[in-house]
Scaffold this motif. Structure first.
Motif, PDB file in Angstrom:
ATOM      1  N   ILE A  82       4.037  -0.859   5.119  1.00 48.97           N
ATOM      2  CA  ILE A  82       2.893  -0.386   5.915  1.00 48.97           C
ATOM      3  C   ILE A  82       3.206  -0.377   7.416  1.00 48.97           C
ATOM      4  O   ILE A  82       2.471   0.229   8.205  1.00 48.97           O
ATOM      5  N   LYS A  88       2.696   4.202   4.741  1.00 49.01           N
ATOM      6  CA  LYS A  88       1.296   3.754   4.881  1.00 49.01           C
ATOM      7  C   LYS A  88       0.455   3.964   3.619  1.00 49.01           C
ATOM      8  O   LYS A  88      -0.565   3.302   3.454  1.00 49.01           O
ATOM      9  N   ALA A  94       1.494  -4.137   2.115  1.00 48.42           N
ATOM     10  CA  ALA A  94       1.315  -5.034   3.266  1.00 48.42           C
ATOM     11  C   ALA A  94       1.691  -6.463   2.878  1.00 48.42           C
ATOM     12  O   ALA A  94       1.867  -6.772   1.695  1.00 48.42           O
ATOM     13  N   SER A  97      -0.077  -8.123  -0.021  1.00 52.20           N
ATOM     14  CA  SER A  97      -0.232  -7.445  -1.318  1.00 52.20           C
ATOM     15  C   SER A  97       1.081  -7.081  -2.002  1.00 52.20           C
ATOM     16  O   SER A  97       1.075  -6.679  -3.169  1.00 52.20           O
ATOM     17  N   ASN A 248      -3.363  -7.357   5.437  1.00 47.63           N
ATOM     18  CA  ASN A 248      -2.992  -6.091   6.071  1.00 47.63           C
ATOM     19  C   ASN A 248      -1.923  -6.248   7.153  1.00 47.63           C
ATOM     20  O   ASN A 248      -1.815  -5.416   8.059  1.00 47.63           O
ATOM     21  N   SER A 250       1.689  -6.073   8.931  1.00 48.40           N
ATOM     22  CA  SER A 250       2.812  -5.132   8.877  1.00 48.40           C
ATOM     23  C   SER A 250       4.138  -5.864   8.753  1.00 48.40           C
ATOM     24  O   SER A 250       5.197  -5.236   8.614  1.00 48.40           O
TER      25      SER A 250
END
Ligand code: 23J
Ligand code: MN
Length: 264
Positions: A82, A88, A94, A97, A248, A250
Motif C-alpha cells: 500500500i 494500493k 497494509a 492486514s 493502514n 504503509s
C-alpha cells in the motif's frame, strides 16, 4: 518425516545449543538514524525522536518510559504494498492486514559488494542473479532476497546517504530485475542495506522509483536499512521480519532477525 512439534523443538534446541545463530539485521533507531532525502518538491519524512515521560522521578517514581515519533520509513523498516500507488488496490496490502506467514521466509543473499565498491550507482541485474543461481541453486518461492552491498558499513550518515549536487548516489536494483524476482521467482520481497530499496538516483528513472513501483505493484514487500548481511550465508538462513500492526500503515520500523545454521 519430522513431526511438526519436533521441527519447532529443533529450532529452540538449536538456538540454545548454538547450532543456530540468531543474527540481528537491524540498525539502531535514534535521532541520528539517517532518513531518506527526496527531491525538494516532495514532502519530507521526520527523523526519529524520543521524549521522556518519566524516569523514576516526580513524573513517575518507579517507572521509566518515553514517547517516540518517526516516519513509518525510518531506519530498518518494512515497505508494504500500500506504500505505492501501484499496490494500493490489493486486498490485505497494509501492515495490519498482510498475512503473517509472509513475514517469514528463506533468505537468498546476493553479494554485490565488489560492484558497489567500484560504482555507488551499481544496479543489481538479471545476469548477476542467474550467476548466483548457477552456484547456489534457484531462488525458491516465498524467499527474501537480500542484496549485500556492504553499504551499511558507511556509519557516517553523510557517506551513507552520499548526496551530491545531483542528488543521492546509492546502489539499487535494475528496473528489469524487479519483475523477474517478483514474478518469475515469486519472492516475498527485497531487502537492502541502503536507506530505501530504490537506487539513490531512482527519482530520475522512468518510471520514477522503479523498484517501489514494480515490487509493490506485484504485491511484494521491501526491507530497507538492513545491516550484518555479511554475517549471512548465501542460502540456508531464515529471515523473520514482521512490521508493527499499524492499521493502514504503509510500513514501519521493525527488528529483523535471521536464523542461521552455524558454520553456514
Ligand atoms: C517515498 C518516496 C520514495 C522512496 C521512498 C519513500 C522509500 O525509499 C521508502 O522508504 O519507502 S524511494
Ligand atoms: Mn520504505
Amino acid at each position: 518425516m519430522t513431526k511438526p512439534a519436533d521441527a519447532l523443538s529443533a529450532v529452540t534446541a538449536g538456538i540454545l545449543n548454538g547450532t543456530i545463530r540468531v543474527v540481528d539485521l537491524t540498525v539502531p533507531l535514534e535521532p541520528a538514524t539517517p532518513v531518506i532525502r527526496l527531491p525538494p518538491q516532495f514532502s519530507p519524512s521526520n527523523a526519529f525522536s524520543l521524549t521522556e515521560i518519566s524516569h523514576y522521578d516526580d513524573r513517575g517514581p518507579a517507572w521509566y518510559w518515553n514517547n517516540f515519533a518517526c516516519g513509518e520509513h525510518t531506519g530498518t523498516h518494512f515497505d508494504a504494498p500500500i506504500h505505492w500507488v501501484t499496490g494500493k488496490d490489493y486486498p490485505n496490502n497494509a501492515t495490519h492486514s498482510i498475512p503473517v506467514d509472509r513475514f517469514i521466509g528463506p533468505a537468498c543473499v546476493i553479494d554485490v559488494a565488489e560492484g558497489t565498491r567500484a560504482n555507488s550507482d551499481f544496479l543489481l541485474t538479471i545476469p548477476v542473479i542467474e550467476a548466483w543461481e548457477a552456484r547456489h541453486g534457484r531462488i525458491p518461492a516465498h524467499a527474501w532476497v537480500l542484496v549485500r552491498t556492504d553499504w551499511s558499513k558507511r556509519t557516517d550518515p553523510k557517506q551513507f546517504l552520499n548526496i551530491k549536487d545531483d542528488g543521492p548516489h546509492t546502489p539499487g536494483i535494475h528496473p528489469k530485475c524487479v519483475p523477474f524476482l517478483a514474478k518469475e521467482r515469486d519472492i516475498l520481497g527485497i531487502g537492502v542495506e541502503t536507506v530505501g530499496t530504490d537506487a539513490g538516483q531512482a527519482a530520475t528513472f522512468d518510471p520514477m522509483f522503479p523498484c517501489h513501483t514494480i515490487m509493490h505493484g506485484a504485491n511484494r514487500f521491501g526491507l530497507a536499512s538492513l545491516t550484518n548481511l555479511d554475517k549471512l550465508p548465501p542460502t540456508g538462513a531464515i529471515v523473520i521480519a514482521p512490521p508493527l500492526k499499524i492499521v493502514n500503515g504503509s510500513g514501519s520500523p521493525l527488528r529483523v532477525l535471521a536464523l542461521v545454521p552455524n558454520g553456514g
